[in-house]
Design a protein around this motif. Structure first.
Motif, PDB file in Angstrom:
ATOM      1  N   ILE A   1      83.961  47.097  16.911  1.00 46.87           N
ATOM      2  CA  ILE A   1      83.571  45.995  17.790  1.00 46.87           C
ATOM      3  C   ILE A   1      82.807  46.484  19.017  1.00 46.87           C
ATOM      4  CG2 ILE A   1      84.448  44.201  19.339  1.00 46.87           C
ATOM      5  CD1 ILE A   1      86.607  43.609  17.282  1.00 46.87           C
ATOM      6  N   PRO A   2      83.335  47.466  19.776  1.00 47.27           N
ATOM      7  CA  PRO A   2      82.560  47.930  20.946  1.00 47.27           C
ATOM      8  C   PRO A   2      81.229  48.560  20.552  1.00 47.27           C
ATOM      9  CG  PRO A   2      84.473  49.335  20.562  1.00 47.27           C
ATOM     10  CD  PRO A   2      84.648  48.135  19.710  1.00 47.27           C
ATOM     11  N   VAL A   3      81.175  49.189  19.369  1.00 49.64           N
ATOM     12  CA  VAL A   3      79.912  49.762  18.905  1.00 49.64           C
ATOM     13  C   VAL A   3      78.884  48.656  18.703  1.00 49.64           C
ATOM     14  CG1 VAL A   3      78.768  51.022  17.047  1.00 49.64           C
ATOM     15  CG2 VAL A   3      81.042  51.751  17.828  1.00 49.64           C
ATOM     16  N   ALA A   4      79.327  47.553  18.083  1.00 47.54           N
ATOM     17  CA  ALA A   4      78.431  46.420  17.854  1.00 47.54           C
ATOM     18  C   ALA A   4      77.985  45.794  19.173  1.00 47.54           C
ATOM     19  CB  ALA A   4      79.122  45.380  16.982  1.00 47.54           C
ATOM     20  N   LEU A   5      78.889  45.723  20.144  1.00 47.22           N
ATOM     21  CA  LEU A   5      78.538  45.157  21.441  1.00 47.22           C
ATOM     22  C   LEU A   5      77.490  46.011  22.152  1.00 47.22           C
ATOM     23  CD1 LEU A   5      82.052  44.037  22.785  1.00 47.22           C
ATOM     24  CD2 LEU A   5      80.196  42.577  21.955  1.00 47.22           C
ATOM     25  N   VAL A   6      77.666  47.311  22.109  1.00 47.49           N
ATOM     26  CA  VAL A   6      76.693  48.217  22.728  1.00 47.49           C
ATOM     27  C   VAL A   6      75.347  48.103  22.019  1.00 47.49           C
ATOM     28  CG1 VAL A   6      76.111  50.630  23.146  1.00 47.49           C
ATOM     29  CG2 VAL A   6      78.448  49.821  23.549  1.00 47.49           C
ATOM     30  N   GLN A   7      75.385  47.992  20.690  1.00 47.45           N
ATOM     31  CA  GLN A   7      74.154  47.846  19.906  1.00 47.45           C
ATOM     32  C   GLN A   7      73.386  46.603  20.345  1.00 47.45           C
ATOM     33  OE1 GLN A   7      74.793  47.433  15.678  1.00 47.45           O
ATOM     34  NE2 GLN A   7      72.787  46.505  15.353  1.00 47.45           N
ATOM     35  N   ASN A   8      74.089  45.483  20.445  1.00 49.10           N
ATOM     36  CA  ASN A   8      73.423  44.241  20.838  1.00 49.10           C
ATOM     37  C   ASN A   8      72.915  44.301  22.274  1.00 49.10           C
ATOM     38  OD1 ASN A   8      73.827  42.935  18.370  1.00 49.10           O
ATOM     39  ND2 ASN A   8      75.871  42.237  18.954  1.00 49.10           N
ATOM     40  N   LEU A   9      73.670  44.953  23.142  1.00 50.67           N
ATOM     41  CA  LEU A   9      73.266  45.070  24.536  1.00 50.67           C
ATOM     42  C   LEU A   9      71.961  45.855  24.653  1.00 50.67           C
ATOM     43  CD1 LEU A   9      73.944  44.553  27.514  1.00 50.67           C
ATOM     44  CD2 LEU A   9      75.224  46.707  27.521  1.00 50.67           C
ATOM     45  N   ILE A  10      71.854  46.946  23.912  1.00 49.28           N
ATOM     46  CA  ILE A  10      70.634  47.763  23.947  1.00 49.28           C
ATOM     47  C   ILE A  10      69.447  46.982  23.387  1.00 49.28           C
ATOM     48  CG2 ILE A  10      69.529  49.840  23.047  1.00 49.28           C
ATOM     49  CD1 ILE A  10      72.263  51.183  23.053  1.00 49.28           C
ATOM     50  N   ILE A  11      69.671  46.280  22.283  1.00 48.85           N
ATOM     51  CA  ILE A  11      68.584  45.508  21.669  1.00 48.85           C
ATOM     52  C   ILE A  11      68.108  44.398  22.604  1.00 48.85           C
ATOM     53  CG2 ILE A  11      68.030  43.903  19.793  1.00 48.85           C
ATOM     54  CD1 ILE A  11      69.765  45.604  17.961  1.00 48.85           C
ATOM     55  N   TYR A  12      69.057  43.696  23.239  1.00 50.07           N
ATOM     56  CA  TYR A  12      68.679  42.643  24.180  1.00 50.07           C
ATOM     57  C   TYR A  12      67.937  43.229  25.379  1.00 50.07           C
ATOM     58  CZ  TYR A  12      71.716  39.372  21.652  1.00 50.07           C
ATOM     59  OH  TYR A  12      72.290  38.582  20.696  1.00 50.07           O
ATOM     60  N   SER A  13      68.354  44.406  25.823  1.00 47.46           N
ATOM     61  CA  SER A  13      67.692  45.051  26.953  1.00 47.46           C
ATOM     62  C   SER A  13      66.233  45.356  26.619  1.00 47.46           C
ATOM     63  CB  SER A  13      68.421  46.341  27.339  1.00 47.46           C
ATOM     64  OG  SER A  13      69.743  46.075  27.763  1.00 47.46           O
ATOM     65  N   ILE A  14      65.994  45.839  25.416  1.00 44.02           N
ATOM     66  CA  ILE A  14      64.624  46.123  24.986  1.00 44.02           C
ATOM     67  C   ILE A  14      63.809  44.833  24.947  1.00 44.02           C
ATOM     68  CG2 ILE A  14      63.213  46.913  23.038  1.00 44.02           C
ATOM     69  CD1 ILE A  14      65.474  48.868  22.363  1.00 44.02           C
ATOM     70  N   PHE A  15      64.429  43.765  24.457  1.00 41.86           N
ATOM     71  CA  PHE A  15      63.741  42.470  24.398  1.00 41.86           C
ATOM     72  C   PHE A  15      63.323  42.005  25.792  1.00 41.86           C
ATOM     73  CE2 PHE A  15      64.054  37.859  24.871  1.00 41.86           C
ATOM     74  CZ  PHE A  15      63.094  37.438  23.960  1.00 41.86           C
ATOM     75  N   PHE A  16      64.250  42.066  26.766  1.00 33.92           N
ATOM     76  CA  PHE A  16      63.935  41.612  28.114  1.00 33.92           C
ATOM     77  C   PHE A  16      62.855  42.489  28.747  1.00 33.92           C
ATOM     78  CE2 PHE A  16      68.438  39.876  28.113  1.00 33.92           C
ATOM     79  CZ  PHE A  16      68.030  38.567  27.979  1.00 33.92           C
ATOM     80  N   TYR A  17      62.915  43.779  28.500  1.00 35.05           N
ATOM     81  CA  TYR A  17      61.920  44.694  29.068  1.00 35.05           C
ATOM     82  C   TYR A  17      60.524  44.371  28.531  1.00 35.05           C
ATOM     83  CZ  TYR A  17      59.612  49.042  30.376  1.00 35.05           C
ATOM     84  OH  TYR A  17      58.740  49.967  30.888  1.00 35.05           O
ATOM     85  N   LEU A  18      60.436  44.139  27.230  1.00 33.47           N
ATOM     86  CA  LEU A  18      59.143  43.804  26.627  1.00 33.47           C
ATOM     87  C   LEU A  18      58.664  42.431  27.070  1.00 33.47           C
ATOM     88  CD1 LEU A  18      59.802  45.160  23.018  1.00 33.47           C
ATOM     89  CD2 LEU A  18      58.332  46.184  24.770  1.00 33.47           C
ATOM     90  N   GLN A  19      59.584  41.502  27.254  1.00 36.02           N
ATOM     91  CA  GLN A  19      59.208  40.179  27.739  1.00 36.02           C
ATOM     92  C   GLN A  19      58.610  40.276  29.137  1.00 36.02           C
ATOM     93  OE1 GLN A  19      62.413  37.307  27.894  1.00 36.02           O
ATOM     94  NE2 GLN A  19      61.196  35.814  29.009  1.00 36.02           N
ATOM     95  N   LEU A  20      59.218  41.082  30.000  1.00 30.38           N
ATOM     96  CA  LEU A  20      58.686  41.293  31.340  1.00 30.38           C
ATOM     97  C   LEU A  20      57.265  41.846  31.286  1.00 30.38           C
ATOM     98  CD1 LEU A  20      61.619  42.843  33.404  1.00 30.38           C
ATOM     99  CD2 LEU A  20      60.256  40.859  34.038  1.00 30.38           C
ATOM    100  N   GLY A  21      57.074  42.867  30.458  1.00 32.00           N
ATOM    101  CA  GLY A  21      55.755  43.477  30.336  1.00 32.00           C
ATOM    102  C   GLY A  21      54.714  42.499  29.855  1.00 32.00           C
ATOM    103  N   GLY A  22      55.076  41.694  28.852  1.00 38.14           N
ATOM    104  CA  GLY A  22      54.142  40.702  28.334  1.00 38.14           C
ATOM    105  C   GLY A  22      53.766  39.675  29.390  1.00 38.14           C
TER     106      GLY A  22
END
Length: 335
Positions: free
Chosen positions: A181-202
């Motif tokens: 469970i914590p592994v999955a949570l960390v995975q989703n957190l990293i993926i969402y972070s990448i999404f927000f970073y790319l959204q900012l850049g765009g």
């Protein structure tokens, strides 16, 4: 005596005191360098000039509240980085201390900016013209962002699966799910972070395009200084919409429209996160129905275009919808 003239680039009417004649400064609306013209000669002096009120410095477009002298072409000195406060040579495009892109930041929080009601037709028309004129960059940004996100998601997913399997192998079968469970949570957190970073850049790239600037793809990776504010504000925005949807859906739609520009305002005005929400309410005041109509129009264009082109046309349609959203923000803030 005052000097009143128009910016040669955007036609904004400006005024300043005559002692600024011949000096050079940035236009507070478009940011382009302009020269303050010499006052007209006094051939037509009618005796009333002596009653002209001088323009207070704080009301002049050369003043500190709008365009500071040290932040304009009137100075060869230095300015303070809006992110870290470090001194930066005037005219520099990037802070050497923190990497902040100063070209966008100097516009953020300063210059002409006031809410106004926009027209859906004007937004779509302007978006189409900007889209056509910058087609290569407009298509490249979402394609690059999508490619990075896709590859990163696969790599992170594989890494998470391997780590989860290793950790689960060291415990009993009953405890293994709890470890994953914590592994999955960390995975989703990293993926969402990448999404927000790319959204900012765009958004940074599209905002510069709409303003008539010529950004390159490297701007997509200049969103770091805004990242945590964007991340936290996006969480708050999602929670507000969720609560609104629970309250019979309509309040959720109103909340979504009311605070929609927060991400643009955050990076455009370089505000503290919570202030981007209060500013959003000002910007969207009187624009909620137009925003709803624009959203429905763009949604209809996407659905119809996707059906007609069997989904292939979305490669061109989605960037146009992003451009229209950016233009809507620019129209609402008189840019």
């Amino acid at each position: 005596m005052t000097i009143e003239f128009s910016c040669s680039h955007c036609n904004k009417v400006l005024k300043t005191s005559d002692d600024k004649a011949g000096r050079r400064a940035k236009c507070p609306q478009c940011g382009e360098p302009i020269d303050v013209p010499q006052p007209a000669d006094d051939q037509g002096f009618d005796g009333f000039d002596e009653f002209d009120e001088s323009v207070p410095e704080e009301e002049s477009f050369l003043a500190g509240g709008t365009t500071r002298e040290e932040d304009s072409f009137l100075s060869g000195g230095s300015i303070d980085c809006p992110m870290c406060g470090a001194p930066v040579p005037a005219g520099a495009q990037k802070c050497q201390a923190c990497g902040e892109a100063l070209k966008a930041s100097r516009r953020s929080g300063r210059g002409h900016w006031e809410p106004r009601v926009f027209s859906i037709g004007a937004v779509l028309s302007r978006a189409w013209e900007v889209y056509k004129a910058n087609l290569g960059m407009v298509l490249a940004v979402p394609l690059l962002a999508g490619g990075i996100y896709f590859v990163a998601s696969i790599v992170i997913g594989i890494a998470s699966a391997v780590i989860g399997a290793v950790l689960a192998g060291g415990v009993g079968n009953d405890v293994a799910p709890l470890v994953q469970i914590p592994v999955a949570l960390v995975q989703n957190l990293i993926i969402y972070s990448i999404f927000f970073y790319l959204q900012l850049g765009g958004q940074l790239v599209f905002l510069q395009i709409v303003r008539g600037e010529s950004p390159d793809l490297s701007v997509m990776f200049n969103g770091g200084p805004f990242f945590w504010r964007m991340f936290l504000c996006s969480m708050i925005y999602g929670i507000l919409i969720f609560v609104g949807m629970i309250l019979l859906i309509i309040p959720g739609i109103v909340v979504a429209l009311m605070f929609w520009p927060f991400s643009f305002i955050l990076i455009d005005r370089n505000l503290p996160g919570i202030e981007s929400f209060s500013e959003s309410r000002k910007v969207t005041s009187g624009n909620l129905l137009n925003l709803l109509g624009l959203s429905l129009a763009l949604g209809g264009i996407s659905i119809l275009g996707g059906i007609v082109t069997l989904g292939i046309g979305l490669i061109f349609i989605m960037p146009f919808t992003y451009m229209a959203q950016t233009v809507a923000y620019a129209e609402m803030t008189s840019q």
